[in-house]
Scaffold this motif. Structure first.
Motif, PDB file in Angstrom:
ATOM      1  N   ALA A  41      19.543 -15.253 -21.211  1.00 20.81           N
ATOM      2  CA  ALA A  41      18.643 -14.511 -20.317  1.00 20.81           C
ATOM      3  C   ALA A  41      17.187 -14.764 -20.694  1.00 20.81           C
ATOM      4  O   ALA A  41      16.336 -14.958 -19.818  1.00 20.81           O
ATOM      5  N   SER A  44      16.152 -18.150 -19.687  1.00 16.76           N
ATOM      6  CA  SER A  44      16.052 -18.187 -18.228  1.00 16.76           C
ATOM      7  C   SER A  44      14.672 -17.762 -17.738  1.00 16.76           C
ATOM      8  O   SER A  44      14.178 -18.301 -16.747  1.00 16.76           O
ATOM      9  N   SER A  71      15.670 -12.019 -14.832  1.00 14.73           N
ATOM     10  CA  SER A  71      16.140 -12.344 -16.178  1.00 14.73           C
ATOM     11  C   SER A  71      15.408 -11.523 -17.225  1.00 14.73           C
ATOM     12  O   SER A  71      15.992 -11.127 -18.240  1.00 14.73           O
ATOM     13  N   GLU A  74      17.083  -8.358 -17.411  1.00 10.71           N
ATOM     14  CA  GLU A  74      18.344  -8.515 -18.140  1.00 10.71           C
ATOM     15  C   GLU A  74      18.101  -8.495 -19.648  1.00 10.71           C
ATOM     16  O   GLU A  74      18.835  -7.856 -20.400  1.00 10.71           O
TER      17      GLU A  74
END
Length: 115
Positions: A41, A44, A71, A74
């Motif tokens: 994540a 990303s 992301s 996240e």
């Protein structure tokens, strides 16, 4: 100021630092599924900024900035879980969450500039 390379984008620079910090912090953790998820994540965030910029289209860049922002959320979610699982200390978690919030705001501001 015209940005020539994605490496000049402050949000990308901050996301790269966040990613490095997460990799270093969680290196000793043996929960490989958890570690892999938060690391992917974090990567990303920076990679979507880079990929979007390289597309050379404001519309596509904006799309990838939204993905990067997702992301970033996240990562923040995973950091909360890391704290609750006692993988990281409360103060460290708070610092990293603050950094994800800063990056998210930078991404939002960049998105607004592309409107």
């Amino acid at each position: 100021m015209k940005i020539e390379r994605f490496e000049e984008i402050l949000a990308w620079q901050k996301a790269k630092e966040l990613t490095k910090n997460i990799y270093k912090l969680l290196a000793p953790i043996k929960d490989y599924g958890f570690k892999d998820q938060i690391q992917r994540a974090a990567v990303s965030v920076m990679n979507n900024v880079a990929e979007g910029f390289e597309r050379r289209s404001d519309k596509e860049f904006k799309h990838f900035l939204f993905v990067a922002k997702g992301s970033c959320g996240e990562v923040r979610s995973m950091l909360i879980l890391a704290k609750e699982l006692d993988y990281i200390e409360k103060n460290t978690c708070a610092d990293l969450i603050l950094e994800t919030e800063r990056i998210s705001k930078m991404l939002s501001n960049f998105i607004k500039m592309l409107d």
